[in-house]
Scaffold this motif. Sequence first.
Motif, short mmCIF file in Angstrom:
data_model
loop_
_atom_site.label_atom_id
_atom_site.label_comp_id
_atom_site.label_asym_id
_atom_site.label_seq_id
_atom_site.Cartn_x
_atom_site.Cartn_y
_atom_site.Cartn_z
N THR A 44 0.83 -1.20 0.00
CA THR A 44 0.00 0.00 0.00
C THR A 44 0.87 1.25 0.00
OG1 THR A 44 -1.80 -1.14 1.17
CG2 THR A 44 -1.78 1.26 1.27
N TYR A 54 -6.36 7.88 -4.35
CA TYR A 54 -7.21 7.26 -3.34
C TYR A 54 -6.76 5.81 -3.12
CZ TYR A 54 -10.16 10.80 -5.66
OH TYR A 54 -10.63 11.94 -6.25
N LEU A 55 -7.23 5.21 -2.02
CA LEU A 55 -7.10 3.77 -1.80
C LEU A 55 -8.49 3.16 -1.84
CD1 LEU A 55 -4.52 3.64 1.15
CD2 LEU A 55 -4.09 3.16 -1.27
N LEU A 63 -9.97 -2.35 4.64
CA LEU A 63 -10.08 -0.90 4.77
C LEU A 63 -9.76 -0.43 6.19
CD1 LEU A 63 -13.17 -0.63 2.50
CD2 LEU A 63 -11.10 0.70 2.13
N PHE A 66 -6.28 0.88 6.88
CA PHE A 66 -5.89 2.20 6.41
C PHE A 66 -6.19 3.31 7.42
CE2 PHE A 66 -7.18 0.46 2.00
CZ PHE A 66 -6.01 -0.27 1.93
N LYS A 73 -10.44 6.96 1.36
CA LYS A 73 -10.62 5.51 1.22
C LYS A 73 -11.99 5.21 0.61
CE LYS A 73 -7.87 6.13 5.06
NZ LYS A 73 -7.82 7.28 5.97
N CYS A 91 -14.48 4.43 5.88
CA CYS A 91 -14.41 4.82 4.47
C CYS A 91 -14.96 6.23 4.29
CB CYS A 91 -15.22 3.86 3.60
SG CYS A 91 -14.84 2.13 3.87
#
Length: 353
Positions: A44, A54-55, A63, A66, A73, A91
């Motif tokens: 990552t 973005y991820l 998620l 992160f 996200k 998120c």
Amino acid sequence: MYPRILIDLKKIEENVDVISSKCSARNIWVAGVTKVFCADSKITDAMINGGVTYLADSRIQNLKKFEGIEIQKYMLRLPMMSEVEDVVRYCDVSLNSEYETIKAIDKVAGEQGKVHKIILMADLGDLREGIFDENELVKTAGKILELKNIQLKGIGTNLTCYGGVLPTEKNLNKLINLKKAIEKEYHVTIDLVSGGNSSSLYLIDENRMPEDVNMLRIGEAFVLGRETTYGNRIPDTHDDTFVLEAQIIELKEKPSLPIGELGMDAFGNHPEFEDKGIMKRAICAIGRQDIDPEGLISVDARIDVIGASSDHLILDMSAAGDSYRLGDTVKFKLTYGSLLKAFTSEYVEKVYV
């Protein structure tokens, strides 16, 4: 320890840089999709260093990893009702097609004191997620705009993953027209048009990407250096960012055809075999529990993959002569599906190089 995957972080970062730069030149933001490597933190970081905006991932468990990273996200898979609270908590943006789910997100976002962004998904014919009827999609957008804790961030689509429908100027312009219809109907501005995944990259190379598409969700191209419409290599990228090593546990000459009456194999299939006479066969200590054998590409072109059971990979070593001995390792590059299984398997060690 074997089997193991050798992970070249520098090559991954270089792949991301090449592809992200290509997209940036067309004013396209890139979401780096992390699911194939289970959101591994080192990989990552390589994606972030390479230039993703973005991820994105399909699994809330990934998620969560992160948390604390200062980057937006995205939840890629449509949220389950049972995970709405976590989606809002971990998120910034989620992809959605069901208004009832979006209402549930709105309620939880209010309780958490947040405004959650969504990308409303349109089904352009691939028949995976998304609203298929155009009028229903525009009406759903109107209902979403009435919610207090939801921002309609964009409109998106998914192509090639299920039905194999290719991204084209025609279907992506249809997505853009849906975005314009929402803007005209409700006097709003839609920021993002998310025009698919690695399969959309060829449109950039052919200078056919519609201008209003300003976001792509890229995973396979970053890790394997290829676009996924025709499977072509992307210039200046690497296809050996991940290399699987498996150890030989048996090396013997045997017939190429099984002997006796044939029934089903361990997976309920009825295998077929070609008579190649006596061959030099190797068994490696890895199997279908860990990889997709059809997705293994031998680095040594003299070695062919014959098949696999749960824990045994069977190879034809005849053309390799005496190059390998018991205890040696065989190296493979991986397709996306085989990499996905290998990285998910706890029995395959991950080694960074």
